[in-house]
Every structure is written in structure tokens, then in C-alpha cells.
Design a protein around this motif. Structure first.
Motif, PDB file in Angstrom:
ATOM      1  N   PHE A  18      -3.827  -1.261   4.691  1.00  0.00           N
ATOM      2  CA  PHE A  18      -3.106  -0.044   4.340  1.00  0.00           C
ATOM      3  C   PHE A  18      -1.653  -0.397   4.111  1.00  0.00           C
ATOM      4  CE2 PHE A  18      -6.650   0.991   7.044  1.00  0.00           C
ATOM      5  CZ  PHE A  18      -7.204   2.127   6.483  1.00  0.00           C
ATOM      6  N   ASN A  19      -1.002   0.302   3.194  1.00  0.00           N
ATOM      7  CA  ASN A  19       0.435   0.086   3.027  1.00  0.00           C
ATOM      8  C   ASN A  19       1.197   0.919   4.057  1.00  0.00           C
ATOM      9  OD1 ASN A  19       0.556   2.720   2.017  1.00  0.00           O
ATOM     10  ND2 ASN A  19       0.759   2.060  -0.113  1.00  0.00           N
ATOM     11  N   TYR A  20       2.508   0.866   3.996  1.00  0.00           N
ATOM     12  CA  TYR A  20       3.317   1.572   4.988  1.00  0.00           C
ATOM     13  C   TYR A  20       3.099   3.085   4.953  1.00  0.00           C
ATOM     14  CZ  TYR A  20       7.210   3.066   7.838  1.00  0.00           C
ATOM     15  OH  TYR A  20       7.967   3.659   8.812  1.00  0.00           O
ATOM     16  N   SER A  21       2.740   3.607   3.801  1.00  0.00           N
ATOM     17  CA  SER A  21       2.486   5.046   3.673  1.00  0.00           C
ATOM     18  C   SER A  21       1.111   5.439   4.190  1.00  0.00           C
ATOM     19  CB  SER A  21       2.610   5.478   2.213  1.00  0.00           C
ATOM     20  OG  SER A  21       3.890   5.191   1.728  1.00  0.00           O
ATOM     21  N   GLY A  22       0.289   4.449   4.495  1.00  0.00           N
ATOM     22  CA  GLY A  22      -1.045   4.731   4.996  1.00  0.00           C
ATOM     23  C   GLY A  22      -2.107   4.730   3.917  1.00  0.00           C
ATOM     24  N   ASP A  23      -1.726   4.438   2.675  1.00  0.00           N
ATOM     25  CA  ASP A  23      -2.698   4.388   1.581  1.00  0.00           C
ATOM     26  C   ASP A  23      -3.507   3.098   1.661  1.00  0.00           C
ATOM     27  OD1 ASP A  23      -1.695   6.797   0.426  1.00  0.00           O
ATOM     28  OD2 ASP A  23      -0.033   5.645  -0.428  1.00  0.00           O
ATOM     29  N   ILE A  30      -4.623   6.510   6.474  1.00  0.00           N
ATOM     30  CA  ILE A  30      -4.308   6.322   7.886  1.00  0.00           C
ATOM     31  C   ILE A  30      -3.319   7.420   8.284  1.00  0.00           C
ATOM     32  CG2 ILE A  30      -2.393   4.723   7.540  1.00  0.00           C
ATOM     33  CD1 ILE A  30      -3.514   3.109   9.890  1.00  0.00           C
ATOM     34  N   SER A  31      -3.534   8.010   9.416  1.00  0.00           N
ATOM     35  CA  SER A  31      -2.703   9.153   9.796  1.00  0.00           C
ATOM     36  C   SER A  31      -1.254   8.728   9.998  1.00  0.00           C
ATOM     37  CB  SER A  31      -3.234   9.806  11.072  1.00  0.00           C
ATOM     38  OG  SER A  31      -2.958   9.013  12.186  1.00  0.00           O
ATOM     39  N   GLN A  32      -0.360   9.642   9.690  1.00  0.00           N
ATOM     40  CA  GLN A  32       1.064   9.348   9.826  1.00  0.00           C
ATOM     41  C   GLN A  32       1.417   9.082  11.292  1.00  0.00           C
ATOM     42  OE1 GLN A  32       3.599  12.272   8.021  1.00  0.00           O
ATOM     43  NE2 GLN A  32       5.264  10.816   7.797  1.00  0.00           N
ATOM     44  N   ALA A  33       0.783   9.814  12.198  1.00  0.00           N
ATOM     45  CA  ALA A  33       1.042   9.598  13.628  1.00  0.00           C
ATOM     46  C   ALA A  33       0.614   8.190  14.031  1.00  0.00           C
ATOM     47  CB  ALA A  33       0.310  10.643  14.461  1.00  0.00           C
ATOM     48  N   ALA A  34      -0.573   7.765  13.580  1.00  0.00           N
ATOM     49  CA  ALA A  34      -1.042   6.420  13.910  1.00  0.00           C
ATOM     50  C   ALA A  34      -0.129   5.376  13.288  1.00  0.00           C
ATOM     51  CB  ALA A  34      -2.474   6.226  13.433  1.00  0.00           C
ATOM     52  N   ASN A  35       0.324   5.637  12.075  1.00  0.00           N
ATOM     53  CA  ASN A  35       1.224   4.706  11.399  1.00  0.00           C
ATOM     54  C   ASN A  35       2.510   4.533  12.207  1.00  0.00           C
ATOM     55  OD1 ASN A  35       1.762   2.929   9.370  1.00  0.00           O
ATOM     56  ND2 ASN A  35       2.399   4.469   7.890  1.00  0.00           N
TER      57      ASN A  35
END
Length: 172
Positions: A50-55, A140-145
Motif C-alpha cells: 500500500f502507498n502512504y495514502s493506503g491505496d 487500508i484504513s486511515q487510522a491503521a495507516n
């Protein structure tokens, strides 16, 4: 070797030290059980990066899901084993019979915290991969990120801050 003249002592582990060891391995065991329970429901291709944005930036075969528990067990077990030999660690001061117990205890405690952080990191990443694979989340969820990034940052600078504060406390 530079550490051959250092005292080799057996440290007594505190209840908290035992808790940290059990917690690190326990997280990995829970992660493995979670993976086993969800493995058959996973699609043939799962997101693995996943990238930093979660994509999602890369997919792999679902068998690659076992990479995370294997790496987690290898890393945590390696650090757990290394912790049995605190006399070989690098220290900022000369280790003497008088200060060995204090320095060794601090160093092994710091590695136990790192082990818990590593276990938590692998567990969160694996949980998110399974959730995205099962279409429970699109990214990927922002919270998890944020949690993952926080753990990585804490694992990087946390031990340095801990060591610095301990040294400063000992000098005063």
C-alpha cells in the motif's frame, strides 16, 4: 572482541519483562490464528503493498500472506534470543561489574519494547491486508495507516530517547 572483558551475568527478569515477552509472542500467535481462520476466504490475489495514502500498489498470490507471520516470528525470536547475551551489545560507557546489571537490564528492556512494537506492526499490517482482501475495506484504513506510521517512528526514535533519558538520569 571488545566485549570479552565484560562481565557475563544472569539477569533476573521482572514480571513486567516476562509480560513484554509473552505479549510480543502472543500477538504473533493471535495473528497466525486470525490468518488461519480467514485464509480459505481470501481471493487468489491479495493486496501486498500500500502507498502512504493506503491505496493498493501491488497484488500477490494469497500464499504470500504467510510471509508476515514468518517474518514476525523470525524477527521477534531473533531479538528474544539476542536478549540472552546483553554483554555483546554496544554501550555508551565502559561496562564494569558494578554497572553491568543496570546497563544490561536497561538494554534488554528496550529490546523487549522493540519486540512488542514489531509484533504489533506485523499484526496490524496483516489484519489490514485480510480486511482489504475480503472487501471489508477498499483501502487500508486511515487510522491503521497512522498507527503503522506512529509505530515505525516510535521504533526508530523511541529507543534513542529512552537511552538518552536513562543516561541523563544516571549522570545526575
Amino acid at each position: 572482541m571488545f566485549y570479552q572483558d565484560r562481565p557475563k551475568i544472569t539477569l533476573d527478569k521482572s514480571t513486567f519483562d516476562n509480560f513484554l515477552d509473552v505479549f510480543a509472542f502472543g500477538l504473533l500467535i493471535v495473528t497466525i490464528i486470525y490468518t488461519v481462520l480467514n485464509y480459505s476466504a481470501l481471493p487468489d490475489q491479495i493486496p501486498m503493498h500500500f502507498n502512504y495514502s493506503g491505496d493498493i500498489t501491488r497484488f500477490d498470490d494469497k500464499d504470500m500472506i504467510w510471509l508476515f507471520p514468518i517474518l514476525g516470528i523470525a524477527t521477534v525470536s531473533g531479538i528474544f534470543y539476542l536478549n540472552k547475551f546483553p554483554h555483546v551489545f554496544n554501550y555508551p560507557q565502559k561496562i564494569t561489574p558494578e554497572n553491568a546489571k543496570e546497563f544490561y537490564s536497561d538494554a534488554t528492556r528496550m529490546l523487549r519494547f522493540i519486540n512488542v512494537s514489531i509484533s504489533l506492526l506485523f499484526s496490524i499490517i496483516l489484519f489490514e491486508i485480510v480486511q482489504v482482501s475480503l472487501n471489508n475495506a477498499k483501502i487500508i484504513s486511515q487510522a491503521a495507516n497512522y498507527i503503522i506510521m506512529s509505530i515505525v517512528i516510535l521504533m526508530t526514535i523511541g529507543p534513542l530517547i529512552y537511552a538518552f533519558l536513562n543516561l541523563k538520569k544516571k549522570k545526575t
